[in-house]
Design a protein around this motif. Structure first.
Motif, PDB file in Angstrom:
ATOM      1  N   ALA A  54      37.426  40.465  41.168  1.00  0.00           N
ATOM      2  CA  ALA A  54      36.469  41.513  41.524  1.00  0.00           C
ATOM      3  C   ALA A  54      35.189  41.376  41.136  1.00  0.00           C
ATOM      4  CB  ALA A  54      37.264  42.661  40.465  1.00  0.00           C
ATOM      5  N   PRO A  55      34.366  40.778  41.823  1.00  0.00           N
ATOM      6  CA  PRO A  55      32.890  40.497  41.517  1.00  0.00           C
ATOM      7  C   PRO A  55      32.206  41.612  41.176  1.00  0.00           C
ATOM      8  CG  PRO A  55      33.591  39.443  43.532  1.00  0.00           C
ATOM      9  CD  PRO A  55      34.684  40.237  43.166  1.00  0.00           C
ATOM     10  N   GLY A  56      31.641  41.562  40.239  1.00  0.00           N
ATOM     11  CA  GLY A  56      30.562  42.494  39.594  1.00  0.00           C
ATOM     12  C   GLY A  56      31.244  43.710  38.806  1.00  0.00           C
ATOM     13  N   ARG A  57      32.400  43.497  38.530  1.00  0.00           N
ATOM     14  CA  ARG A  57      33.237  44.519  37.601  1.00  0.00           C
ATOM     15  C   ARG A  57      34.325  43.712  36.789  1.00  0.00           C
ATOM     16  NH1 ARG A  57      37.978  45.848  39.023  1.00  0.00           N
ATOM     17  NH2 ARG A  57      38.693  46.050  41.566  1.00  0.00           N
ATOM     18  N   VAL A  58      34.790  44.374  35.826  1.00  0.00           N
ATOM     19  CA  VAL A  58      35.880  43.624  34.940  1.00  0.00           C
ATOM     20  C   VAL A  58      37.267  43.803  35.675  1.00  0.00           C
ATOM     21  CG1 VAL A  58      37.016  43.652  32.857  1.00  0.00           C
ATOM     22  CG2 VAL A  58      34.625  44.323  32.939  1.00  0.00           C
ATOM     23  N   ALA A  59      37.671  42.857  35.993  1.00  0.00           N
ATOM     24  CA  ALA A  59      39.083  42.599  36.694  1.00  0.00           C
ATOM     25  C   ALA A  59      40.119  42.882  35.864  1.00  0.00           C
ATOM     26  CB  ALA A  59      39.070  41.230  37.458  1.00  0.00           C
ATOM     27  N   THR A  60      41.090  43.305  36.427  1.00  0.00           N
ATOM     28  CA  THR A  60      42.518  43.756  35.379  1.00  0.00           C
ATOM     29  C   THR A  60      43.631  42.774  36.074  1.00  0.00           C
ATOM     30  OG1 THR A  60      43.268  45.656  36.364  1.00  0.00           O
ATOM     31  CG2 THR A  60      41.282  45.973  35.024  1.00  0.00           C
ATOM     32  N   GLU A  61      44.729  42.940  35.414  1.00  0.00           N
ATOM     33  CA  GLU A  61      46.066  42.287  35.990  1.00  0.00           C
ATOM     34  C   GLU A  61      46.302  43.023  37.112  1.00  0.00           C
ATOM     35  OE1 GLU A  61      46.001  41.797  31.218  1.00  0.00           O
ATOM     36  OE2 GLU A  61      45.214  43.205  32.884  1.00  0.00           O
ATOM     37  N   GLU A  62      45.871  44.292  37.374  1.00  0.00           N
ATOM     38  CA  GLU A  62      46.369  44.879  38.623  1.00  0.00           C
ATOM     39  C   GLU A  62      45.606  44.505  39.896  1.00  0.00           C
ATOM     40  OE1 GLU A  62      45.855  48.853  37.347  1.00  0.00           O
ATOM     41  OE2 GLU A  62      48.038  49.032  36.238  1.00  0.00           O
TER      42      GLU A  62
END
Length: 309
Positions: free
Chosen positions: A118-126
């Motif tokens: 998720a470039p540019g934001r914090v990626a989560t497990e979802e």
């Protein structure tokens, strides 16, 4: 449990094996060479000879085990430009394990990655549960599809889980991305970062990753996606500055258009801003990283020992 592990003598696997043995599990490791077999035997594991291309070997070993951890990946060809070929071989292995484990309820874990999720934001497990969007670098889409296939195996009666790794799983002896970037800095006479270097990479110590694999083997729900992320994002400029201090080199900005020339095959990934969270993983499994962060680990100096002649 009797646990079959591919990649058991690799960087991650050689930490997972003692983690499992210390917890009372039995380990059978896939070995493609005498050196790998000797390392596994010395660690206290059993040996199954073969490679991830030996699909019959994989099926038989999985059927005889109480659980499977698939860590092997053809990094040798992925790092030289054929990421797609490595991902294709990985998919064939996952399909073979799926055939052998269907309806058993046994745990099946694979390693995947968070970089570019998720470039540019914090990626989560979802994130990354659907196949929409463009892949951030060559081959990334294929490996994401392999992870989605693994999650879907839960529908076939397998307790499947995907453990996503940060781009740097660090520690003494690491020969991955950080070691490669150190070599690039030595070769170029400067510790480079892309643009302003504010882009972030998540990071985790190898020992903390090994503990998460054990927890996932023992407790992860079927179809779960887990993040082995201790630090959400370390700015690459700060990494380059540590390189510079230890190597006696300047830390310099590399324009994005020159990244491929400067960093080679790492030119795309090293410019990504790809922070990631592990909040859901920690809540689900009670995993809490306890080992040094990336900058502290780099500061110990083991990444900067003079290369052997």
């Amino acid at each position: 449990m009797r646990v079959f592990i591919t990649g058991a003598s690799g960087w991650i696997g050689s930490a997972v094996v003692p983690e499992l043995l210390d917890a009372g599990h039995q380990v059978i490791g896939l070995a493609r060479s005498d050196a790998s077999a000797d390392a596994l035997t010395s660690a206290g594991a059993e040996v199954r000879r073969g490679t991830i291309d030996d699909l019959g070997v994989l099926r038989d070993a999985a059927a005889e085990a109480d659980g499977v951890i698939h860590l092997a990946f053809k990094h040798d060809i992925a790092f030289t430009g054929d990421f797609q070929g490595a991902a294709t071989a990985d998919r064939a292995a996952i399909e073979a394990f799926g055939e052998a484990l269907a309806g058993s309820g046994k745990p099946f874990l694979i390693a995947s990655g968070v970089l570019g999720l998720a470039p540019g934001r914090v990626a989560t497990e979802e994130d990354g549960q659907a196949s929409d969007g463009e892949a951030p670098f060559e081959g990334a889409g294929a490996r994401l599809a392999n992870a989605q296939l693994t999650v879907a195996l839960a529908g076939r009666g397998i307790r499947s889980s995907v453990v996503r790794l940060p781009p740097t799983v660090h520690g003494d002896g690491d020969k991955g991305f950080m070691a490669t970037l150190v070599a690039v800095a030595r070769d170029k006479g400067a510790a480079g970062y892309v643009g302003d270097g504010a882009n972030r990479w998540p990071a985790t110590h190898r020992a903390d990753v090994a503990r998460l694999f054990r927890l996932a083997l023992e407790h992860a729900p079927a179809g779960s996606t887990l993040h082995a992320v201790a630090e959400e994002g370390v700015p690459l400029r700060e990494v380059a500055e540590v390189f510079g201090r230890h190597l006696g080199l300047p830390a310099v900005s590399v324009p994005p258009e020159d990244a491929a020339e400067h960093f080679g095959w790492l030119g795309g990934p090293v410019g990504l801003d790809s922070p990631a969270s592990s909040a859901l993983t920690r809540e689900s499994l009670g995993w809490e990283p306890a080992h040094p962060g990336l900058l502290d680990d780099l500061g110990k100096g083991h990444y900067f020992a003079a290369p052997a002649e």
